[in-house]
Enzyme design. Sequence first.
Site, PDB file in Angstrom:
ATOM      1  N   HIS A  96       0.831  -1.195   0.000  1.00  0.00           N
ATOM      2  CA  HIS A  96       0.000   0.000   0.000  1.00  0.00           C
ATOM      3  C   HIS A  96       0.876   1.261   0.000  1.00  0.00           C
ATOM      4  O   HIS A  96       0.617   2.210  -0.732  1.00  0.00           O
ATOM      5  CB  HIS A  96      -0.919   0.023   1.219  1.00  0.00           C
ATOM      6  CG  HIS A  96      -2.105  -0.865   1.117  1.00  0.00           C
ATOM      7  ND1 HIS A  96      -2.023  -2.230   1.184  1.00  0.00           N
ATOM      8  CD2 HIS A  96      -3.428  -0.577   0.966  1.00  0.00           C
ATOM      9  CE1 HIS A  96      -3.237  -2.748   1.079  1.00  0.00           C
ATOM     10  NE2 HIS A  96      -4.106  -1.772   0.931  1.00  0.00           N
ATOM     11  N   HIS A 155       1.567  -3.963   9.322  1.00  0.00           N
ATOM     12  CA  HIS A 155       2.984  -3.806   9.015  1.00  0.00           C
ATOM     13  C   HIS A 155       3.745  -3.227  10.196  1.00  0.00           C
ATOM     14  O   HIS A 155       3.163  -2.628  11.095  1.00  0.00           O
ATOM     15  CB  HIS A 155       3.166  -2.856   7.822  1.00  0.00           C
ATOM     16  CG  HIS A 155       2.719  -3.419   6.527  1.00  0.00           C
ATOM     17  ND1 HIS A 155       3.472  -4.319   5.810  1.00  0.00           N
ATOM     18  CD2 HIS A 155       1.595  -3.233   5.805  1.00  0.00           C
ATOM     19  CE1 HIS A 155       2.838  -4.644   4.714  1.00  0.00           C
ATOM     20  NE2 HIS A 155       1.692  -4.001   4.678  1.00  0.00           N
TER      21      HIS A 155
END
Length: 192
Positions: free
Chosen positions: A122, A166
Site C-alpha cells: 500500500h 505492518h
Amino acid sequence: MSERNKSLLSRINQYDFDLSWKFALMCKLDKSTLHFKILDGILYLFEILGSGVPSLTFSIIALPFCSTWFWFFLNISIAHVFDVFCQFSAKNLFKRQRPQYQNNEDMFFTHGPDKYSFPSGHCCRMSMFWFLTTCLLDKSTHFLLYNCATVFYIIVIASRVLMGRHYVSDLVGGCLLGMFEGYIIWEMIWLH
C-alpha cells in the site's frame, strides 16, 4: 557480520517492533467502544481504497471510455503493473513475516508474495502515485487536489501500522520503493 553490528541490528529491529506494536495498540485498546468501531471502519475503508485492485480495475475499465484521458489511464495501468512487479520481487527477496498481532481474518487478496510484510505494498503504491501526482499537477493552480492527494496518501500509510498489518520499517521501505518507482515511471516509461 561482527557482534557489534548484529547487536545494533537487533536493537533497531526491537525498536521497530515496539514502536509498531504501540501504534497498533492505540487502535485496539477497547474494541467494544463506538470510537474504536468508527476508527476501525475508516482505517479499513482506506485499506481497501489504497489497495491495487480498485484503482487498477478502474483505470483499465476507463481506458476505452475516456478518449480525453486515454493516455493518463494507460500510464496509470502501466504504473500498476510495474508496481506489482517491483513489490512482489522485493517481498520475495526479503520474505519478512507480517506482525503476529495482526488480524488475519479480514485480510483479502493476500496471495503469493503479498503474504509477506516488507515492503508495504500500500505504501509503495501510494508513494508512487503521490510522486506522479506531484509531477503532473501544478501545485499553485491545483492546490486543493494536491492537498487532498497528500492527505489520502498519509492516511493510507498510517492505516497500515495502526491496523497492525505492518511494522514501521515496512512503511519506510514501501515509501522509498514507491518514490523510486514513481521516478522510473515518470522519467523512463510515462507516455506523454
